[in-house]
Design a protein around this motif. Structure first.
Motif, mmCIF file in Angstrom:
data_model
loop_
_atom_site.group_PDB
_atom_site.id
_atom_site.type_symbol
_atom_site.label_atom_id
_atom_site.label_comp_id
_atom_site.label_asym_id
_atom_site.label_seq_id
_atom_site.Cartn_x
_atom_site.Cartn_y
_atom_site.Cartn_z
ATOM 1 N N PHE A 182 -74.103 11.840 91.599
ATOM 2 C CA PHE A 182 -74.090 11.843 93.060
ATOM 3 C C PHE A 182 -75.336 11.124 93.550
ATOM 4 O O PHE A 182 -76.454 11.467 93.178
ATOM 5 N N PHE A 183 -75.142 10.110 94.408
ATOM 6 C CA PHE A 183 -76.249 9.327 94.964
ATOM 7 C C PHE A 183 -76.456 9.683 96.433
ATOM 8 O O PHE A 183 -75.559 9.465 97.251
ATOM 9 N N PHE A 184 -77.620 10.214 96.758
ATOM 10 C CA PHE A 184 -77.997 10.348 98.162
ATOM 11 C C PHE A 184 -78.568 9.006 98.610
ATOM 12 O O PHE A 184 -79.664 8.607 98.212
ATOM 13 N N GLY A 185 -77.805 8.298 99.436
ATOM 14 C CA GLY A 185 -78.208 6.969 99.873
ATOM 15 C C GLY A 185 -77.600 5.908 98.976
ATOM 16 O O GLY A 185 -78.220 5.461 98.023
ATOM 17 N N MET A 186 -76.352 5.516 99.284
ATOM 18 C CA MET A 186 -75.635 4.560 98.437
ATOM 19 C C MET A 186 -75.963 3.139 98.886
ATOM 20 O O MET A 186 -75.094 2.373 99.337
ATOM 21 N N GLY A 187 -77.241 2.784 98.754
ATOM 22 C CA GLY A 187 -77.703 1.472 99.167
ATOM 23 C C GLY A 187 -77.771 0.496 98.012
ATOM 24 O O GLY A 187 -77.077 0.629 97.003
ATOM 25 N N TYR A 188 -78.623 -0.493 98.161
ATOM 26 C CA TYR A 188 -78.712 -1.620 97.234
ATOM 27 C C TYR A 188 -79.022 -1.159 95.809
ATOM 28 O O TYR A 188 -78.303 -1.496 94.863
ATOM 29 N N SER A 189 -80.077 -0.380 95.632
ATOM 30 C CA SER A 189 -80.480 0.073 94.293
ATOM 31 C C SER A 189 -79.499 1.091 93.725
ATOM 32 O O SER A 189 -79.211 1.084 92.518
ATOM 33 N N SER A 190 -78.982 1.961 94.572
ATOM 34 C CA SER A 190 -78.022 2.957 94.105
ATOM 35 C C SER A 190 -76.728 2.305 93.634
ATOM 36 O O SER A 190 -76.148 2.699 92.614
ATOM 37 N N GLN A 191 -76.260 1.300 94.362
ATOM 38 C CA GLN A 191 -75.035 0.622 93.941
ATOM 39 C C GLN A 191 -75.229 -0.094 92.606
ATOM 40 O O GLN A 191 -74.341 -0.083 91.750
ATOM 41 N N ALA A 192 -76.407 -0.705 92.421
ATOM 42 C CA ALA A 192 -76.685 -1.346 91.135
ATOM 43 C C ALA A 192 -76.710 -0.316 90.014
ATOM 44 O O ALA A 192 -76.230 -0.576 88.900
ATOM 45 N N SER A 193 -77.234 0.859 90.299
ATOM 46 C CA SER A 193 -77.285 1.929 89.290
ATOM 47 C C SER A 193 -75.883 2.444 88.987
ATOM 48 O O SER A 193 -75.539 2.697 87.825
ATOM 49 N N ALA A 194 -75.072 2.617 90.029
ATOM 50 C CA ALA A 194 -73.696 3.071 89.822
ATOM 51 C C ALA A 194 -72.912 2.061 88.982
ATOM 52 O O ALA A 194 -72.151 2.438 88.074
ATOM 53 N N GLU A 195 -73.100 0.770 89.261
ATOM 54 C CA GLU A 195 -72.403 -0.258 88.488
ATOM 55 C C GLU A 195 -72.859 -0.263 87.029
ATOM 56 O O GLU A 195 -72.045 -0.452 86.109
ATOM 57 N N ALA A 196 -74.157 -0.041 86.798
ATOM 58 C CA ALA A 196 -74.658 0.002 85.424
ATOM 59 C C ALA A 196 -74.102 1.209 84.680
ATOM 60 O O ALA A 196 -73.752 1.122 83.496
ATOM 61 N N LEU A 197 -74.006 2.338 85.350
ATOM 62 C CA LEU A 197 -73.430 3.527 84.729
ATOM 63 C C LEU A 197 -71.969 3.309 84.370
ATOM 64 O O LEU A 197 -71.521 3.666 83.274
ATOM 65 N N ARG A 198 -71.223 2.721 85.288
ATOM 66 C CA ARG A 198 -69.796 2.449 85.044
ATOM 67 C C ARG A 198 -69.612 1.421 83.922
ATOM 68 O O ARG A 198 -68.658 1.494 83.150
ATOM 69 N N LYS A 199 -70.534 0.460 83.854
ATOM 70 C CA LYS A 199 -70.440 -0.550 82.801
ATOM 71 C C LYS A 199 -70.597 0.083 81.427
ATOM 72 O O LYS A 199 -69.885 -0.254 80.475
ATOM 73 N N ASP A 200 -71.543 1.031 81.319
ATOM 74 C CA ASP A 200 -71.766 1.714 80.046
ATOM 75 C C ASP A 200 -70.641 2.687 79.716
ATOM 76 O O ASP A 200 -70.303 2.877 78.546
ATOM 77 N N ASP A 201 -70.065 3.312 80.757
ATOM 78 C CA ASP A 201 -69.011 4.303 80.546
ATOM 79 C C ASP A 201 -68.092 4.311 81.759
ATOM 80 O O ASP A 201 -68.418 4.927 82.779
#
Length: 285
Positions: free
Chosen positions: A4-23
């Motif tokens: 869960f990301f509080f604040g789905m901004g630029y850095s959070s979206q990059a982190s979400a994409e990296a997490l999805r890429k790994d799994d």
């Protein structure tokens, strides 16, 4: 993993994409400040809720079922908005096992261009950075009460696609302001995403700087980006003569070189973009 990301901004979206890429099975939820932004993010398969920081959000099962929480919302004078409105919800979250808070290297203050690391005392120069120091303490206190690790990532100046010197050169807002001896660190958004994803997988706790390997004068970035674009860079302007907003001028009050050795050692990695030249060249291509 449910993040869960509080604040789905630029850095959070990059982190979400990296997490999805790994799994690809990782479940992603998060907040935006208004419903207008929620629709575009929901189209990516994210569970998006509205939380403006002024009042509690209707976060429901998306928060209560989270195993990992990443916070990128900025604090204000009353403190951290997430803890102010959702401390009890997080405390009751039965599956929560890891927290991450995106802070800033601004908490260190000015060191006259000297190197600083995570052992350096914080002497913030402005109210924004002082509020970050308070928020860091609040999150450490919460994590101790909850009995889970918290990772505090102190981020340098963030850049990446659609948010770089190239964009300022194109729209005519880039300025080569020269203050002798002034340097800044930066960090590519892809490195933020990668580090956050790795840290979440390993439940890394502690305070870490996340900055590039090479602090550099800001005017050098503009000259290099202009060279890549094949345009003439804007003229150099002495800092003393530059017309700047108080906010823009305040960034030049901090002069330091940020060590990133600790986070690289903790995760056993090198950065994807260790300096501005590699980062800008990748964006240009």
């Amino acid at each position: 993993m449910r993040v869960f990301f509080f604040g789905m901004g630029y850095s959070s979206q990059a982190s979400a994409e990296a997490l999805r890429k790994d799994d690809p099975a990782v479940e992603i939820a998060g907040t935006v400040r208004d419903a207008g932004r929620a629709q575009a993010l929901a189209a990516k398969g994210y569970d998006i809720r509205v939380f403006d920081g002024e009042r509690p959000g209707a976060l429901g099962e998306a928060l209560s079922g989270a195993s990992h929480v990443v916070v990128s919302t900025p604090p204000g004078a009353p403190g951290d908005p997430v803890l102010r409105h959702h401390w009890a919800d997080l405390a009751r979250a039965p599956k929560l096992e890891w927290l991450c808070y995106f802070s800033t290297v601004g908490v260190y203050g000015d060191f006259g261009g000297a190197w600083v690391d995570e052992s350096t005392p914080c002497h913030p120069e402005n109210e924004r950075s002082r509020q970050r120091v308070v928020a860091e303490d609040e999150w450490r206190s919460f994590a101790r009460e909850k009995g889970i690790p918290v990772l505090i990532l102190r981020l340098a100046g963030i850049y990446g696609p659609q948010r770089s010197t190239f964009d300022r050169l194109r729209d005519g807002t880039a300025r080569r302001i020269v203050k002798p001896g002034q340097v800044f660190n930066r960090i590519h958004v892809a490195d933020i995403g990668r580090v956050t994803a790795l840290a979440a997988q390993r439940r890394l706790g502690g305070v870490f700087n996340l900055a590039d390997d090479e602090p550099a004068p800001p005017q050098d970035l503009i000259a290099y980006a202009a060279e890549l674009m094949g345009v003439v860079p804007p003229p150099e302007v002495p800092f003393e003569a530059a017309e700047m907003t108080p906010l823009a001028r305040s960034f030049y009050a901090d002069n330091k070189r940020i060590s990133n050795a600790a986070i690289k050692a903790a995760l056993g990695i090198d950065l994807l973009y260790p300096n501005y030249r590699e980062g800008l060249s990748a964006i240009a291509n």
